[in-house]
Design an enzyme around this catalytic site. Structure first.
Site, PDB file in Angstrom:
ATOM      1  N   GLU A  45     -10.098  33.317 -49.812  1.00  0.00           N
ATOM      2  CA  GLU A  45     -10.430  32.095 -49.072  1.00  0.00           C
ATOM      3  C   GLU A  45     -10.712  32.410 -47.606  1.00  0.00           C
ATOM      4  O   GLU A  45     -10.533  33.548 -47.143  1.00  0.00           O
ATOM      5  CB  GLU A  45      -9.289  31.080 -49.234  1.00  0.00           C
ATOM      6  CG  GLU A  45      -9.132  30.663 -50.691  1.00  0.00           C
ATOM      7  CD  GLU A  45      -8.130  29.553 -50.914  1.00  0.00           C
ATOM      8  OE1 GLU A  45      -7.336  29.249 -50.006  1.00  0.00           O
ATOM      9  OE2 GLU A  45      -8.145  28.979 -52.026  1.00  0.00           O
ATOM     10  N   CYS A  54     -14.653  32.943 -55.324  1.00  0.00           N
ATOM     11  CA  CYS A  54     -13.770  32.908 -56.494  1.00  0.00           C
ATOM     12  C   CYS A  54     -13.506  34.316 -57.039  1.00  0.00           C
ATOM     13  O   CYS A  54     -14.288  35.249 -56.820  1.00  0.00           O
ATOM     14  CB  CYS A  54     -14.413  32.096 -57.611  1.00  0.00           C
ATOM     15  SG  CYS A  54     -14.639  30.357 -57.246  1.00  0.00           S
ATOM     16  N   GLU A  56     -13.628  35.405 -60.145  1.00  0.00           N
ATOM     17  CA  GLU A  56     -14.556  35.901 -61.162  1.00  0.00           C
ATOM     18  C   GLU A  56     -15.771  36.546 -60.514  1.00  0.00           C
ATOM     19  O   GLU A  56     -16.252  37.604 -60.943  1.00  0.00           O
ATOM     20  CB  GLU A  56     -15.028  34.744 -62.063  1.00  0.00           C
ATOM     21  CG  GLU A  56     -13.912  34.057 -62.843  1.00  0.00           C
ATOM     22  CD  GLU A  56     -13.258  32.904 -62.089  1.00  0.00           C
ATOM     23  OE1 GLU A  56     -13.215  32.940 -60.841  1.00  0.00           O
ATOM     24  OE2 GLU A  56     -12.806  31.971 -62.765  1.00  0.00           O
ATOM     25  N   CYS A  89     -19.103  30.212 -61.157  1.00  0.00           N
ATOM     26  CA  CYS A  89     -18.670  31.473 -61.765  1.00  0.00           C
ATOM     27  C   CYS A  89     -19.188  31.612 -63.192  1.00  0.00           C
ATOM     28  O   CYS A  89     -19.558  32.708 -63.621  1.00  0.00           O
ATOM     29  CB  CYS A  89     -17.153  31.578 -61.728  1.00  0.00           C
ATOM     30  SG  CYS A  89     -16.545  31.897 -60.059  1.00  0.00           S
TER      31      CYS A  89
HETATM   32  N1  THU Z   1     -11.191  29.516 -57.831  1.00  0.00           N
HETATM   33  C1  THU Z   1     -11.449  30.705 -58.426  1.00  0.00           C
HETATM   34  O1  THU Z   1     -11.109  31.775 -57.904  1.00  0.00           O
HETATM   35  N2  THU Z   1     -12.112  30.686 -59.614  1.00  0.00           N
HETATM   36  C2  THU Z   1     -12.555  29.558 -60.221  1.00  0.00           C
HETATM   37  O2  THU Z   1     -13.307  29.634 -61.173  1.00  0.00           O
HETATM   38  C3  THU Z   1     -12.092  28.264 -59.749  1.00  0.00           C
HETATM   39  C4  THU Z   1     -11.581  28.227 -58.362  1.00  0.00           C
HETATM   40  C5  THU Z   1     -10.518  29.535 -56.534  1.00  0.00           C
HETATM   41  C6  THU Z   1     -11.354  29.058 -55.389  1.00  0.00           C
HETATM   42  C7  THU Z   1     -10.322  28.599 -54.405  1.00  0.00           C
HETATM   43  O3  THU Z   1      -9.889  29.730 -53.654  1.00  0.00           O
HETATM   44  C8  THU Z   1      -9.164  28.141 -55.279  1.00  0.00           C
HETATM   45  O4  THU Z   1      -9.398  28.684 -56.557  1.00  0.00           O
HETATM   46  C9  THU Z   1      -9.061  26.630 -55.391  1.00  0.00           C
HETATM   47  O5  THU Z   1     -10.269  26.064 -55.750  1.00  0.00           O
END
Ligand code: THU
Length: 131
Positions: A45, A54, A56, A89
């Site tokens: 983040e 994300c 993935e 993703c």
């Molecule tokens: N997030 C992921 O890493 N993968 C996903 O497919 C869904 C969301 C993360 C993004 C963000 O840092 C946190 O989860 C909340 O949305």
């Protein structure tokens, strides 16, 4: 898929390194590449929220940056609650999945839900549409 356990463990282990101080929703991902290597990723983040990436996509980017193009054979995603990959993703994973692949979601208790990538993104727009 004989490497499910390994991939699941890799995603769970990766999750511990997630950088998610804003959402506190940590995610670990692992992709099994066609050459047999496993690439992990975590969500990263940013104080400028929209720049977060994300888990993935981090895993896919690591795979391509390390080896160049190759297809993926399986995906595992570890979260607190078994959450499913976001739409962005799913689309990025499909780019590297010329054939459908298993996709496992793992929650903090170790419960595993089994899907396939195409099941999560039916009638997808993939690279073959541009040929
Ligand atoms: N997030 C992921 O890493 N993968 C996903 O497919 C869904 C969301 C993360 C993004 C963000 O840092 C946190 O989860 C909340 O949305």
């Amino acid at each position: 898929m004989d490497r499910q356990e390994e991939l699941v463990e890799a995603a769970v282990a990766a999750r511990k390194k997630a950088y998610a101080p804003y959402s506190n929703y940590t995610v670990g991902a692992a992709v099994l590449a066609a050459d047999g290597q496993v690439f992990t990723g975590v969500n990263v983040e940013n104080a400028s929220y929209g720049l977060s990436i994300c888990a993935e996509r981090t895993a896919v980017v690591r795979m391509i940056a390390t080896t160049g193009y190759q297809p993926i054979r399986a995906v595992a995603v570890a979260t607190s609650n078994g959450g499913s990959p976001c739409g962005a993703c799913r689309q990025v994973l499909v780019e590297f999945a010329p054939q459908d692949v298993p996709l496992w979601l793992i929650d903090a208790a170790g419960n595993i839900q089994s899907f396939t990538l195409y099941e999560l993104l039916p009638d997808h727009f993939g690279p073959e549409r541009l040929l």
